[in-house]
Design a protein around this motif. Structure first.
Motif, mmCIF file in Angstrom:
data_model
loop_
_atom_site.group_PDB
_atom_site.id
_atom_site.type_symbol
_atom_site.label_atom_id
_atom_site.label_comp_id
_atom_site.label_asym_id
_atom_site.label_seq_id
_atom_site.Cartn_x
_atom_site.Cartn_y
_atom_site.Cartn_z
ATOM 1 N N GLN A 257 78.092 66.940 50.725
ATOM 2 C CA GLN A 257 78.392 65.694 51.302
ATOM 3 C C GLN A 257 78.272 65.537 52.399
ATOM 4 N N ASP A 258 78.312 66.395 53.441
ATOM 5 C CA ASP A 258 78.480 66.207 54.643
ATOM 6 C C ASP A 258 78.801 64.940 54.883
ATOM 7 N N SER A 259 80.088 65.029 54.614
ATOM 8 C CA SER A 259 80.888 63.809 54.941
ATOM 9 C C SER A 259 81.749 63.459 56.399
ATOM 10 N N VAL A 260 81.971 62.892 57.086
ATOM 11 C CA VAL A 260 82.458 62.979 58.479
ATOM 12 C C VAL A 260 84.448 62.729 58.067
ATOM 13 N N LEU A 261 85.083 63.968 58.373
ATOM 14 C CA LEU A 261 86.366 64.300 58.000
ATOM 15 C C LEU A 261 86.703 64.417 59.242
ATOM 16 N N THR A 262 88.416 64.403 59.692
ATOM 17 C CA THR A 262 88.677 65.034 60.660
ATOM 18 C C THR A 262 89.438 66.242 60.688
ATOM 19 N N VAL A 263 89.003 66.875 59.820
ATOM 20 C CA VAL A 263 89.762 68.464 59.558
ATOM 21 C C VAL A 263 90.298 69.706 60.785
ATOM 22 N N SER A 264 90.279 70.102 60.134
ATOM 23 C CA SER A 264 91.484 71.299 61.884
ATOM 24 C C SER A 264 90.385 72.098 61.306
ATOM 25 N N THR A 265 89.848 72.663 62.276
ATOM 26 C CA THR A 265 88.767 73.198 62.277
ATOM 27 C C THR A 265 88.642 74.362 63.917
ATOM 28 N N LEU A 266 87.726 74.978 64.165
ATOM 29 C CA LEU A 266 88.010 76.330 65.224
ATOM 30 C C LEU A 266 87.356 75.586 66.631
ATOM 31 N N VAL A 267 88.330 74.909 67.273
ATOM 32 C CA VAL A 267 87.424 74.392 68.178
ATOM 33 C C VAL A 267 86.994 75.063 69.606
ATOM 34 N N ASP A 268 85.717 75.576 69.882
ATOM 35 C CA ASP A 268 85.901 76.548 71.120
ATOM 36 C C ASP A 268 84.349 75.933 71.535
ATOM 37 N N ASN A 269 84.548 75.954 72.741
ATOM 38 C CA ASN A 269 83.490 75.254 73.885
ATOM 39 C C ASN A 269 83.308 73.566 73.225
ATOM 40 N N ALA A 270 84.126 72.774 72.944
ATOM 41 C CA ALA A 270 83.395 71.564 72.434
ATOM 42 C C ALA A 270 84.368 71.005 72.863
ATOM 43 N N TYR A 271 84.571 69.209 73.766
ATOM 44 C CA TYR A 271 85.786 68.412 73.801
ATOM 45 C C TYR A 271 86.723 69.433 74.798
ATOM 46 N N GLY A 272 85.676 70.110 75.751
ATOM 47 C CA GLY A 272 86.507 71.088 76.361
ATOM 48 C C GLY A 272 87.384 72.116 76.630
ATOM 49 N N LEU A 273 88.160 72.281 74.918
ATOM 50 C CA LEU A 273 88.729 73.116 74.748
ATOM 51 C C LEU A 273 88.070 74.609 74.383
ATOM 52 N N LYS A 274 89.605 75.280 73.977
ATOM 53 C CA LYS A 274 88.823 76.886 74.618
ATOM 54 C C LYS A 274 89.863 77.567 72.610
ATOM 55 N N ASP A 275 89.200 78.145 72.295
ATOM 56 C CA ASP A 275 90.293 79.043 70.980
ATOM 57 C C ASP A 275 90.972 78.016 70.341
#
Ligand code: NAD
Length: 321
Positions: A257-275
């Protein structure tokens, strides 16, 4: 079931953990018509069997769906495996003890799912969900897109419900997200909150419904954070809204569906965050998280996100992967 029907069947969801959350999810999923096969697994086999029987008796009122008890062999052709298994906090047990215990439970399930070459998406709901999503990601060895946590989809729903109620606007027309940990360090992203494209502060300043906005704004944010505690104080656990949040996420996967959802995901090199695994707005589709929507945040929200990531990093380090 005819041979034709069995060949066409492909929307299979396996739910591991038949407790309050797992069973409520199965009930709501059966009602949704999104799945053809719902398979329930629990170490407490009697509980799994009882939930299946109870759900099966509702079949005349559901869209067609098969519901049965399963085993790890069922991972081999599942589109979605939902992990809602976990131990409850025992007397004298610390949160860290519980974290270790649940990390070991979900980690073992993740390994089994990977061993069966499951082609689908792993969706973690057991708490602490962000840390356990990270554990499942590492122990499955899967691509980051295919391992997601329910994250703050539930918290964002609570936020939207509170805002819709306060503003006197249909909750479906309130766009709002909670980011970070599903837990005490989460925060509402006011910069992403709008009604009819109007930023929430502008909307409320102009609306007669929105009395005392400056006082209500922090009150609503705190109420979102306290929501789970309130429900738990009244009835011991939360399960209805999270069950529906899981249906929303599962539906986005099953329907691509390509829905925008705030699921928990690995954020690495986005939003200034790592791993670290935490919630940011993601496009969720057939293969899980298709991409993260990386939007520059105002300084105050960026600081809150980094603080939340630091809390989670400490907990991940405590698991010692
Ligand atoms: P519950 O105690 O009712 O059910 C947990 C079930 O897991 C039990 O039936 C137990 O037998 C089963 N289980 C334990 N180990 C297992 C294993 N190795 N394999 C298969 N099954 C196993 O708990 P609940 O209220 O259903 O909550 C489940 C989890 O969901 C908890 O961790 C809870 O904190 C979490 N939760 C998350 C959210 C969220 O938004 N992420 C919301 C509510 C609850």
């Amino acid at each position: 079931m005819t041979e034709k029907q069995s060949k066409e069947r492909r929307r299979k969801v396996v739910v591991v953990g038949a407790g309050a959350v797992g069973a409520t999810f199965c009930y709501a999923l059966a009602h949704s018509g999104l799945a053809d096969d719902i398979v329930i697994i629990d170490v407490n086999v009697n509980l799994a069997q009882g939930q299946v029987l109870d759900l099966e008796h509702g079949q005349p009122f559901f869209p067609p769906v098969s519901i049965r008890v399963g085993d790890p062999g069922d991972y081999a052709d599942a589109q979605v495996v939902v992990i809602a298994a976990g131990a409850a906090q025992g007397p004298g047990e610390t949160r860290l003890d519980l974290l270790q215990k649940n990390a070991s439970i979900v980690g073992r399930i993740a390994e089994e799912v990977a061993e069966k070459n499951c082609p689908g998406v792993l969706l973690v709901v057991s708490n602490p969900v962000d840390v356990l999503t990270y554990v499942v990601l590492k122990l499955s060895g899967w691509d980051r897109r295919r391992v997601i946590g329910s994250g703050t989809v539930l918290d964002s729903a609570r936020f939207r419900q509170l805002l819709g109620n306060y503003c006197g606007v249909d909750v479906h027309n309130v766009h709002a997200y909670v980011l970070g940990e599903h837990g005490d360090s989460e925060f509402v992203a006011w910069s992403m909150t709008h009604i009819a494209g109007t930023p929430i502060d502008t909307y409320c300043a102009a609306s007669a419904n929105c009395t005392d906005w400056n006082t209500q704004r922090p009150r609503i944010e705190q109420a979102v954070r306290d929501s789970a505690y309130h429900v738990i104080n009244y009835k011991g656990a939360t399960h209805f809204a999270v069950g529906l949040a899981l249906v929303r996420i599962t539906g986005a996967i099953l329907r691509g569906q390509d829905s925008v959802l705030t699921v928990s995901t690995l954020v690495d090199n986005a939003y200034g965050l790592k791993d670290v695994c935490l919630s940011v707005p993601c496009i969720v589709s057939e293969g899980g998280v298709a991409r993260i929507i990386a939007t520059p945040l105002p300084a105050e929200e960026q600081t809150a996100l980094e603080a939340s990531a630091a809390v989670l990093r400490t907990a991940i380090d405590q698991v010692g992967l």
